[in-house]
Design an enzyme around this catalytic site. Structure first.
Site, PDB file in Angstrom:
ATOM      1  N   ASP A  67     -77.761-149.429  40.923  1.00  0.00           N
ATOM      2  CA  ASP A  67     -78.667-148.493  41.597  1.00  0.00           C
ATOM      3  C   ASP A  67     -79.142-147.418  40.626  1.00  0.00           C
ATOM      4  O   ASP A  67     -78.338-146.685  40.061  1.00  0.00           O
ATOM      5  CB  ASP A  67     -77.924-147.811  42.760  1.00  0.00           C
ATOM      6  CG  ASP A  67     -78.840-146.883  43.541  1.00  0.00           C
ATOM      7  OD1 ASP A  67     -79.597-147.384  44.395  1.00  0.00           O
ATOM      8  OD2 ASP A  67     -78.828-145.664  43.274  1.00  0.00           O
ATOM      9  N   TYR A  96     -83.682-140.306  38.014  1.00  0.00           N
ATOM     10  CA  TYR A  96     -82.393-140.178  37.308  1.00  0.00           C
ATOM     11  C   TYR A  96     -82.567-140.078  35.785  1.00  0.00           C
ATOM     12  O   TYR A  96     -81.616-139.712  35.090  1.00  0.00           O
ATOM     13  CB  TYR A  96     -81.453-141.348  37.625  1.00  0.00           C
ATOM     14  CG  TYR A  96     -81.029-141.480  39.071  1.00  0.00           C
ATOM     15  CD1 TYR A  96     -81.332-140.494  40.006  1.00  0.00           C
ATOM     16  CD2 TYR A  96     -80.321-142.591  39.512  1.00  0.00           C
ATOM     17  CE1 TYR A  96     -80.950-140.621  41.333  1.00  0.00           C
ATOM     18  CE2 TYR A  96     -79.939-142.718  40.842  1.00  0.00           C
ATOM     19  CZ  TYR A  96     -80.262-141.734  41.748  1.00  0.00           C
ATOM     20  OH  TYR A  96     -79.883-141.866  43.066  1.00  0.00           O
ATOM     21  N   LYS A 111     -86.101-146.299  42.592  1.00  0.00           N
ATOM     22  CA  LYS A 111     -86.686-145.489  43.664  1.00  0.00           C
ATOM     23  C   LYS A 111     -87.865-144.690  43.153  1.00  0.00           C
ATOM     24  O   LYS A 111     -87.898-144.293  41.983  1.00  0.00           O
ATOM     25  CB  LYS A 111     -85.633-144.508  44.223  1.00  0.00           C
ATOM     26  CG  LYS A 111     -84.265-145.135  44.468  1.00  0.00           C
ATOM     27  CD  LYS A 111     -83.287-144.183  45.115  1.00  0.00           C
ATOM     28  CE  LYS A 111     -81.877-144.763  45.087  1.00  0.00           C
ATOM     29  NZ  LYS A 111     -81.128-144.506  43.838  1.00  0.00           N
ATOM     30  N   HIS A 153     -87.559-142.625  47.697  1.00  0.00           N
ATOM     31  CA  HIS A 153     -86.304-141.902  47.437  1.00  0.00           C
ATOM     32  C   HIS A 153     -86.003-140.871  48.530  1.00  0.00           C
ATOM     33  O   HIS A 153     -84.855-140.718  48.951  1.00  0.00           O
ATOM     34  CB  HIS A 153     -86.414-141.215  46.070  1.00  0.00           C
ATOM     35  CG  HIS A 153     -85.109-140.893  45.431  1.00  0.00           C
ATOM     36  ND1 HIS A 153     -84.944-140.880  44.072  1.00  0.00           N
ATOM     37  CD2 HIS A 153     -83.902-140.566  45.946  1.00  0.00           C
ATOM     38  CE1 HIS A 153     -83.687-140.565  43.787  1.00  0.00           C
ATOM     39  NE2 HIS A 153     -83.034-140.358  44.906  1.00  0.00           N
TER      40      HIS A 153
HETATM   41  P1  NDP Z   1     -69.750-140.864  44.682  1.00  0.00           P
HETATM   42  O1  NDP Z   1     -69.289-140.666  46.081  1.00  0.00           O
HETATM   43  O2  NDP Z   1     -70.019-142.231  44.204  1.00  0.00           O
HETATM   44  O3  NDP Z   1     -68.680-140.140  43.755  1.00  0.00           O
HETATM   45  C1  NDP Z   1     -68.791-140.141  42.366  1.00  0.00           C
HETATM   46  C2  NDP Z   1     -67.662-139.278  41.826  1.00  0.00           C
HETATM   47  O4  NDP Z   1     -66.407-139.889  42.115  1.00  0.00           O
HETATM   48  C3  NDP Z   1     -67.727-139.115  40.331  1.00  0.00           C
HETATM   49  O5  NDP Z   1     -67.296-137.799  40.036  1.00  0.00           O
HETATM   50  C4  NDP Z   1     -66.709-140.138  39.805  1.00  0.00           C
HETATM   51  O6  NDP Z   1     -66.147-139.686  38.591  1.00  0.00           O
HETATM   52  C5  NDP Z   1     -65.672-140.130  40.914  1.00  0.00           C
HETATM   53  N1  NDP Z   1     -65.003-141.421  41.076  1.00  0.00           N
HETATM   54  C6  NDP Z   1     -65.572-142.658  41.086  1.00  0.00           C
HETATM   55  N2  NDP Z   1     -64.652-143.605  41.299  1.00  0.00           N
HETATM   56  C7  NDP Z   1     -63.457-142.964  41.443  1.00  0.00           C
HETATM   57  C8  NDP Z   1     -62.146-143.411  41.684  1.00  0.00           C
HETATM   58  N3  NDP Z   1     -61.865-144.713  41.824  1.00  0.00           N
HETATM   59  N4  NDP Z   1     -61.156-142.479  41.770  1.00  0.00           N
HETATM   60  C9  NDP Z   1     -61.435-141.154  41.624  1.00  0.00           C
HETATM   61  N5  NDP Z   1     -62.680-140.674  41.399  1.00  0.00           N
HETATM   62  C10 NDP Z   1     -63.692-141.577  41.312  1.00  0.00           C
HETATM   63  O7  NDP Z   1     -71.038-139.903  44.511  1.00  0.00           O
HETATM   64  P2  NDP Z   1     -72.491-140.041  43.872  1.00  0.00           P
HETATM   65  O8  NDP Z   1     -73.170-138.756  44.219  1.00  0.00           O
HETATM   66  O9  NDP Z   1     -72.477-140.398  42.453  1.00  0.00           O
HETATM   67  O10 NDP Z   1     -73.187-141.218  44.695  1.00  0.00           O
HETATM   68  C11 NDP Z   1     -73.150-142.558  44.268  1.00  0.00           C
HETATM   69  C12 NDP Z   1     -74.533-143.063  43.920  1.00  0.00           C
HETATM   70  O11 NDP Z   1     -75.391-143.014  45.040  1.00  0.00           O
HETATM   71  C13 NDP Z   1     -75.281-142.241  42.867  1.00  0.00           C
HETATM   72  O12 NDP Z   1     -74.775-142.414  41.561  1.00  0.00           O
HETATM   73  C14 NDP Z   1     -76.686-142.728  43.074  1.00  0.00           C
HETATM   74  O13 NDP Z   1     -76.859-143.988  42.446  1.00  0.00           O
HETATM   75  C15 NDP Z   1     -76.742-142.847  44.595  1.00  0.00           C
HETATM   76  N6  NDP Z   1     -77.309-141.642  45.241  1.00  0.00           N
HETATM   77  C16 NDP Z   1     -78.495-141.762  45.923  1.00  0.00           C
HETATM   78  C17 NDP Z   1     -79.093-140.669  46.509  1.00  0.00           C
HETATM   79  C18 NDP Z   1     -80.375-140.829  47.228  1.00  0.00           C
HETATM   80  O14 NDP Z   1     -81.018-139.804  47.559  1.00  0.00           O
HETATM   81  N7  NDP Z   1     -80.816-142.029  47.552  1.00  0.00           N
HETATM   82  C19 NDP Z   1     -78.480-139.328  46.463  1.00  0.00           C
HETATM   83  C20 NDP Z   1     -77.201-139.299  45.796  1.00  0.00           C
HETATM   84  C21 NDP Z   1     -76.653-140.432  45.228  1.00  0.00           C
HETATM   85  P3  NDP Z   1     -66.098-140.633  37.261  1.00  0.00           P
HETATM   86  O15 NDP Z   1     -67.497-141.009  36.914  1.00  0.00           O
HETATM   87  O16 NDP Z   1     -65.461-139.731  36.258  1.00  0.00           O
HETATM   88  O17 NDP Z   1     -65.231-141.813  37.618  1.00  0.00           O
END
Ligand code: NDP
Length: 287
Positions: A57, A62, A87, A120
């Protein structure tokens, strides 16, 4: 939302690997890439594909589409095996802008089409129907195999469905245990539209919840795996972000166990007022 398709059987495959979406089949677990940039982003994409992910995604906003494209190439996985979503930013929804944005995304990704092109965010300052028709035209002209929306409320989804002259495959929205999304989930089901959970881990903030930790202990799993399994068992797709190779693999290892109904309900019971984490100034009036 149609019933998820099981593409395996037996204990080694406890759950759907794809979610049906008005003609599309979206891999149920994808890699989110928001805030991943440059070589770190390419490496995360390559690591994820090596771990078995087949859904990536990204978004024009981004600023990492080149890096995502480089990661796809470096993985050596065939183009037809990977489901790539991008998006169009909400300020680019006038029809000519939408087309230009999609074409620019393809140039940056170095792909001839994406699997899913999403609006988006809705934009209340632009009429929706022309944008939806331009989105559908992007599918007809081959820029995207499927099209959909993100951050659409029940009312906006109804309007999009009425304006669309191609199937709307998905609505990508925030969803995690702190946020009750029953209204949007049921609208997606009614329209046969796949629900894709973004921030599925609640940006890791839900992982310290005692209830989730207790369920994790019961299953010998991590809290993140419990939360992702909770998404999958509702028939939604989830796109957790991680830039860490160990956590990327951990997040994908969720197809070989099952949560009990009472465990599913306990996690849903964590929903709270103010649980929404993504609410920029241009947000629609949420359900
Ligand atoms: P997430 O809920 O996916 O959380 C991501 C966070 O969790 C990061 O800090 C990551 O750190 C940590 N993490 C990931 N896996 C683990 C694990 N197994 N144990 C502990 N911590 C973990 O939040 P996001 O906001 O990143 O959302 C995911 C995706 O959704 C985005 O990257 C994007 O692609 C999409 N998105 C879409 C939006 C929209 O408007 N359509 C808006 C927001 C997000 P680390 O990297 O250090 O592991």
């Amino acid at each position: 939302m149609p019933k998820p398709k099981r593409s395996g059987s037996g204990p080694e495959m406890a759950g759907p690997t794809t979610v049906p979406a008005n003609g599309a089949a979206i891999p149920a677990l994808g890699l989110g890439t928001w805030q991943l940039r440059g070589d770190d982003c390419s490496a995360a994409v390559k690591t994820a594909l090596a771990a078995g992910y087949r859904h990536i995604d990204t978004a024009a906003m981004y600023g990492n589409e080149e890096a995502v494209g480089a990661g796809l190439k470096a993985s050596g996985i065939g183009r037809d095996e990977v489901f790539v979503t991008t998006k169009v930013w909400y300020e680019d929804l006038a029809p000519a802008d939408l087309r230009r944005s999609a074409e620019a995304s393809l140039r940056r990704l170095d792909l001839s089409f994406v699997d899913l092109l999403l609006i988006h965010w809705p934009n209340s300052r632009l009429p929706l129907a022309p944008s939806i028709r331009a989105l559908c035209a992007a599918k007809r002209t081959g820029l995207a195999r499927h099209v959909g929306v993100a951050n659409f409320t029940v009312q906006l989804l109804d309007e999009a469905m009425a304006a669309a002259d191609e199937p709307i495959a998905a609505n990508q929205c925030e969803y995690h245990p702190y946020l009750d999304q029953r209204a949007v989930l049921s609208a997606c089901r009614r329209h046969g539209v796949a629900f894709i959970s973004y921030c599925p881990l609640g940006k890791a903030q839900v992982l310290g919840e005692p209830a989730i930790q207790a369920i994790a202990t019961t299953h010998g799993r991590t809290p993140a795996q419990i939360v992702l399994r909770w998404h999958l068992q509702q028939g939604v797709a989830a796109i957790p972000k991680s830039g860490n190779p160990r956590r990327i693999a951990e997040n994908f290892a969720v197809f070989d166990f099952e949560l009990a109904e009472d465990e599913m309900a306990r996690i849903a019971g964590l929903a709270r007022r103010g649980g929404r984490m993504v609410a920029p100034s241009w947000s629609p009036a949420w359900d």
